[in-house]
Write a protein that holds these residues in place. Structure first.
Motif, PDB file in Angstrom:
ATOM      1  N   VAL A  77      -7.462  -3.683 -11.578  1.00 14.45           N
ATOM      2  CA  VAL A  77      -6.637  -4.874 -11.754  1.00 14.45           C
ATOM      3  C   VAL A  77      -5.966  -5.270 -10.438  1.00 14.45           C
ATOM      4  O   VAL A  77      -5.914  -6.459 -10.082  1.00 14.45           O
ATOM      5  N   LEU A  78      -5.472  -4.302  -9.690  1.00 15.26           N
ATOM      6  CA  LEU A  78      -4.855  -4.593  -8.396  1.00 15.26           C
ATOM      7  C   LEU A  78      -5.853  -5.212  -7.433  1.00 15.26           C
ATOM      8  O   LEU A  78      -5.508  -6.117  -6.658  1.00 15.26           O
ATOM      9  N   ARG A  79      -7.076  -4.736  -7.480  1.00 11.01           N
ATOM     10  CA  ARG A  79      -8.133  -5.296  -6.634  1.00 11.01           C
ATOM     11  C   ARG A  79      -8.289  -6.791  -6.892  1.00 11.01           C
ATOM     12  O   ARG A  79      -8.410  -7.591  -5.953  1.00 11.01           O
ATOM     13  N   GLU A  80      -8.266  -7.188  -8.171  1.00  4.83           N
ATOM     14  CA  GLU A  80      -8.383  -8.600  -8.505  1.00  4.83           C
ATOM     15  C   GLU A  80      -7.143  -9.375  -8.069  1.00  4.83           C
ATOM     16  O   GLU A  80      -7.241 -10.511  -7.608  1.00  4.83           O
ATOM     17  N   SER A  81      -5.975  -8.765  -8.204  1.00  4.42           N
ATOM     18  CA  SER A  81      -4.738  -9.458  -7.835  1.00  4.42           C
ATOM     19  C   SER A  81      -4.693  -9.773  -6.350  1.00  4.42           C
ATOM     20  O   SER A  81      -4.190 -10.831  -5.947  1.00  4.42           O
ATOM     21  N   ALA A  82      -5.223  -8.870  -5.531  1.00  5.33           N
ATOM     22  CA  ALA A  82      -5.170  -9.072  -4.082  1.00  5.33           C
ATOM     23  C   ALA A  82      -6.117 -10.171  -3.617  1.00  5.33           C
ATOM     24  O   ALA A  82      -5.900 -10.765  -2.556  1.00  5.33           O
ATOM     25  N   LYS A  83      -7.145 -10.448  -4.383  1.00  6.57           N
ATOM     26  CA  LYS A  83      -8.082 -11.505  -3.995  1.00  6.57           C
ATOM     27  C   LYS A  83      -7.402 -12.866  -3.968  1.00  6.57           C
ATOM     28  O   LYS A  83      -7.838 -13.767  -3.241  1.00  6.57           O
ATOM     29  N   VAL A  84      -6.333 -13.012  -4.752  1.00  9.00           N
ATOM     30  CA  VAL A  84      -5.604 -14.289  -4.785  1.00  9.00           C
ATOM     31  C   VAL A  84      -4.181 -14.132  -4.254  1.00  9.00           C
ATOM     32  O   VAL A  84      -3.363 -15.035  -4.392  1.00  9.00           O
ATOM     33  N   LEU A  85      -3.875 -12.981  -3.668  1.00 15.17           N
ATOM     34  CA  LEU A  85      -2.540 -12.702  -3.122  1.00 15.17           C
ATOM     35  C   LEU A  85      -1.459 -12.944  -4.180  1.00 15.17           C
ATOM     36  O   LEU A  85      -0.465 -13.647  -3.949  1.00 15.17           O
ATOM     37  N   ARG A 237       4.077   8.876  -5.330  1.00 15.28           N
ATOM     38  CA  ARG A 237       3.698   8.433  -3.985  1.00 15.28           C
ATOM     39  C   ARG A 237       2.181   8.296  -3.856  1.00 15.28           C
ATOM     40  O   ARG A 237       1.688   7.332  -3.266  1.00 15.28           O
ATOM     41  N   ARG A 238       1.435   9.244  -4.427  1.00 18.62           N
ATOM     42  CA  ARG A 238      -0.022   9.152  -4.374  1.00 18.62           C
ATOM     43  C   ARG A 238      -0.533   7.941  -5.145  1.00 18.62           C
ATOM     44  O   ARG A 238      -1.470   7.259  -4.700  1.00 18.62           O
ATOM     45  N   LEU A 239       0.076   7.667  -6.295  1.00 19.58           N
ATOM     46  CA  LEU A 239      -0.353   6.506  -7.074  1.00 19.58           C
ATOM     47  C   LEU A 239      -0.059   5.208  -6.331  1.00 19.58           C
ATOM     48  O   LEU A 239      -0.894   4.292  -6.290  1.00 19.58           O
ATOM     49  N   LEU A 240       1.121   5.102  -5.723  1.00 21.63           N
ATOM     50  CA  LEU A 240       1.463   3.916  -4.949  1.00 21.63           C
ATOM     51  C   LEU A 240       0.504   3.721  -3.783  1.00 21.63           C
ATOM     52  O   LEU A 240       0.053   2.602  -3.499  1.00 21.63           O
ATOM     53  N   THR A 241       0.194   4.810  -3.096  1.00 18.77           N
ATOM     54  CA  THR A 241      -0.700   4.717  -1.940  1.00 18.77           C
ATOM     55  C   THR A 241      -2.102   4.301  -2.358  1.00 18.77           C
ATOM     56  O   THR A 241      -2.726   3.435  -1.729  1.00 18.77           O
ATOM     57  N   THR A 242      -2.610   4.911  -3.414  1.00 20.75           N
ATOM     58  CA  THR A 242      -3.947   4.565  -3.887  1.00 20.75           C
ATOM     59  C   THR A 242      -3.982   3.112  -4.351  1.00 20.75           C
ATOM     60  O   THR A 242      -4.951   2.385  -4.090  1.00 20.75           O
ATOM     61  N   GLY A 243      -2.927   2.662  -5.026  1.00 22.21           N
ATOM     62  CA  GLY A 243      -2.849   1.262  -5.430  1.00 22.21           C
ATOM     63  C   GLY A 243      -2.830   0.320  -4.243  1.00 22.21           C
ATOM     64  O   GLY A 243      -3.434  -0.761  -4.276  1.00 22.21           O
ATOM     65  N   THR A 244      -2.152   0.708  -3.173  1.00 24.56           N
ATOM     66  CA  THR A 244      -2.136  -0.113  -1.962  1.00 24.56           C
ATOM     67  C   THR A 244      -3.524  -0.197  -1.345  1.00 24.56           C
ATOM     68  O   THR A 244      -3.931  -1.248  -0.827  1.00 24.56           O
ATOM     69  N   VAL A 318      -6.621  11.046  -0.968  1.00 21.54           N
ATOM     70  CA  VAL A 318      -5.737   9.899  -0.756  1.00 21.54           C
ATOM     71  C   VAL A 318      -5.621   9.585   0.731  1.00 21.54           C
ATOM     72  O   VAL A 318      -5.648   8.423   1.144  1.00 21.54           O
ATOM     73  N   VAL A 319      -5.532  10.613   1.559  1.00 24.13           N
ATOM     74  CA  VAL A 319      -5.449  10.410   3.003  1.00 24.13           C
ATOM     75  C   VAL A 319      -6.714   9.740   3.535  1.00 24.13           C
ATOM     76  O   VAL A 319      -6.648   8.818   4.351  1.00 24.13           O
ATOM     77  N   VAL A 320      -7.883  10.175   3.066  1.00 25.20           N
ATOM     78  CA  VAL A 320      -9.140   9.563   3.511  1.00 25.20           C
ATOM     79  C   VAL A 320      -9.184   8.083   3.109  1.00 25.20           C
ATOM     80  O   VAL A 320      -9.602   7.216   3.895  1.00 25.20           O
ATOM     81  N   ALA A 321      -8.740   7.780   1.880  1.00 23.82           N
ATOM     82  CA  ALA A 321      -8.702   6.388   1.445  1.00 23.82           C
ATOM     83  C   ALA A 321      -7.753   5.570   2.319  1.00 23.82           C
ATOM     84  O   ALA A 321      -8.046   4.410   2.663  1.00 23.82           O
ATOM     85  N   LYS A 322      -6.624   6.158   2.715  1.00 23.96           N
ATOM     86  CA  LYS A 322      -5.673   5.456   3.575  1.00 23.96           C
ATOM     87  C   LYS A 322      -6.277   5.175   4.948  1.00 23.96           C
ATOM     88  O   LYS A 322      -6.065   4.099   5.522  1.00 23.96           O
ATOM     89  N   ILE A 323      -7.019   6.130   5.485  1.00 27.59           N
ATOM     90  CA  ILE A 323      -7.636   5.942   6.800  1.00 27.59           C
ATOM     91  C   ILE A 323      -8.548   4.718   6.783  1.00 27.59           C
ATOM     92  O   ILE A 323      -8.473   3.843   7.650  1.00 27.59           O
ATOM     93  N   TRP A 324      -9.422   4.653   5.779  1.00 26.58           N
ATOM     94  CA  TRP A 324     -10.373   3.547   5.715  1.00 26.58           C
ATOM     95  C   TRP A 324      -9.679   2.233   5.368  1.00 26.58           C
ATOM     96  O   TRP A 324     -10.023   1.176   5.926  1.00 26.58           O
ATOM     97  N   ALA A 325      -8.716   2.257   4.471  1.00 27.80           N
ATOM     98  CA  ALA A 325      -8.049   1.014   4.079  1.00 27.80           C
ATOM     99  C   ALA A 325      -7.238   0.437   5.232  1.00 27.80           C
ATOM    100  O   ALA A 325      -7.269  -0.778   5.486  1.00 27.80           O
ATOM    101  N   SER A 326      -6.503   1.281   5.938  1.00 30.88           N
ATOM    102  CA  SER A 326      -5.649   0.812   7.026  1.00 30.88           C
ATOM    103  C   SER A 326      -6.468   0.207   8.157  1.00 30.88           C
ATOM    104  O   SER A 326      -6.187  -0.914   8.616  1.00 30.88           O
ATOM    105  N   LEU A 363       0.559  -1.999   7.773  1.00 30.35           N
ATOM    106  CA  LEU A 363       1.821  -1.375   8.159  1.00 30.35           C
ATOM    107  C   LEU A 363       2.354  -0.478   7.051  1.00 30.35           C
ATOM    108  O   LEU A 363       2.948   0.571   7.313  1.00 30.35           O
ATOM    109  N   SER A 364       2.168  -0.880   5.800  1.00 27.41           N
ATOM    110  CA  SER A 364       2.630  -0.074   4.673  1.00 27.41           C
ATOM    111  C   SER A 364       1.872   1.247   4.595  1.00 27.41           C
ATOM    112  O   SER A 364       2.458   2.295   4.275  1.00 27.41           O
ATOM    113  N   LEU A 365       0.572   1.203   4.866  1.00 26.66           N
ATOM    114  CA  LEU A 365      -0.247   2.411   4.800  1.00 26.66           C
ATOM    115  C   LEU A 365      -0.003   3.329   5.995  1.00 26.66           C
ATOM    116  O   LEU A 365      -0.133   4.547   5.880  1.00 26.66           O
TER     117      LEU A 365
END
Length: 385
Positions: A77-85, A237-244, A318-326, A363-365
């Motif tokens: 759901v978050l993925r869809e929300s970000a497509k339209v900011l 914290r892990r859930l927030l990071t993964t959601g980001t 979670v750290v690996v996901a943050k590396i790629w997302a950031s 910056l958040s990540l």
């Protein structure tokens, strides 16, 4: 592992696409052209539609009116929300409610969760610490006083704090505090927006959204509104990071789609610029970024949802996901700006909004290099093979 989404997860994503279908990211003024924040409040009409579609209660159990789904469904759901900011506290409110459900007392859960799932109570989380560079759990101290806790400290850049009903604040309980034995620990306190000892100072994010510096001056919080359970803050914290990371993926996907459409129409020398090798190679590199962001996101979300033990703790995924997302979301918007040329800087075109949001997410990540150091420490402590 099987990354095939269940019918329930796919239904949540489909419902989200329906809710977000009419949202226009270019309907918000440019931060560069606006004095202060772009708006005083989040999109309340959109929030109501999310509640009507039962998307605010995804992670809640049936007894609180929820669907009982997991972090994977929320990330879809978050993925869809970000497509339209989408300008709503979807991640923060859902994550805070999930933490209350997982670790809170029965009185707190009974009084809060059903209303949060219906969108009647809005929650947010203070997760950036005093400066944005220090651990959030060390920015506020807590000491017990009878049947209450006294909180002192400052949290910066709290999203939606001016409009949320409650902020879930991590607080540090030092081992030397009276009536406390053992090691330091972290608790979570549900702090109401309206409180005589709570001061909110306005801040503005890179996206132009309204943030707050939350100052607690001997704020007295009833024990029933405090979660004093081991592992609660780390889980949240892990859930927030993964959601980001899910937000970064959705944003990146839409930006690459916009870039493909533009370069397919824009012609030079009688040919679409998308047919030029230099353009195609750059776009292909960004597609690879997206696929890596996607794979690492679902790995992290799956670990959170399943609780499966692996060679590395879940924090490693979670750290690996943050590396790629950031890194990935930054490269995607930079390439998009480059391939759009001067048109990408036009504030009447929505790409500038995506660029601002991407920078805020990056910056958040936090910087990928710092996460790589953490991953190295984890690998040293948990050697593979």
């Amino acid at each position: 592992m099987d990354f095939t989404f269940t019918e329930e997860q796919q239904a949540a994503a489909e419902a989200a696409r329906g809710v977000f279908a009419g949202v226009a990211p270019d309907g918000v003024p440019s931060p560069a052209l606006t004095r202060g924040a772009v708006a005083d409040d989040f999109d309340r009409a959109l929030w109501a539609r999310l509640a009507d579609a039962d998307l605010l209660s995804l992670l809640l159990d049936a007894e609180y009116g929820g669907a009982g789904l997991d972090a994977i469904a929320l990330c879809l759901v978050l993925r869809e929300s970000a497509k339209v900011l989408a300008r709503v506290p979807l991640l923060e409110s859902c994550a805070a409610a999930a933490a209350v459900q997982a670790y809170g007392g029965q009185e707190l859960k009974a009084g809060l969760l059903a209303a949060a799932g219906r969108g009647q109570v809005v929650l947010t989380v203070a997760s950036h610490g005093r400066t944005g560079h220090d651990p959030a759990e060390l920015a506020v101290t807590a000491r017990q006083d009878g049947d209450a806790w006294i909180l002192d400290g400052v949290q910066t850049a709290v999203p939606w704090a001016h409009n949320a009903d409650y902020t879930l604040v991590p607080a540090h309980v030092p081992a030397h505090m009276p009536a406390h034995t053992g090691a330091d620990r972290t608790l979570l306190a549900l702090v109401p927006r309206v409180h005589e000892s709570v001061v909110l100072a306005e801040q503005v994010s890179t996206t132009g959204e309204r943030l707050a510096e939350l100052r607690l001056e001997s704020a007295r919080i009833a024990a029933r509104d405090v979660i004093d359970a081991e592992g609660a803050w780390e889980w949240l914290r892990r859930l927030l990071t993964t959601g980001t990371c899910a937000l970064a993926l959705g944003l990146g996907e839409n930006v690459l789609r916009m870039t493909g459409e533009y370069t397919g129409k824009r012609e030079q020398f009688g040919f679409p610029v998308a047919s030029f090798q230099a353009v195609a190679v750059q776009a292909a590199d960004r597609y690879i970024d997206l696929r890596a962001m996607e794979a690492t996101l679902w790995q992290a979300a799956w670990r959170l949802a399943s609780g499966t033990q692996g060679a590395l703790p879940a924090s490693g995924d979670v750290v690996v996901a943050k590396i790629w997302a950031s890194d990935g979301v930054r490269r995607i918007v930079q390439t998009a700006q480059h391939l759009h040329g001067g048109f990408g800087a036009d504030v009447d075109y929505p790409l500038h909004r995506y660029h601002a949001w991407a920078k805020h997410l990056e910056l958040s990540l936090g910087p990928a290099a710092a996460h790589e150091e953490i991953l190295g420490d984890l690998l040293a402590a948990h050697p593979l093979g």
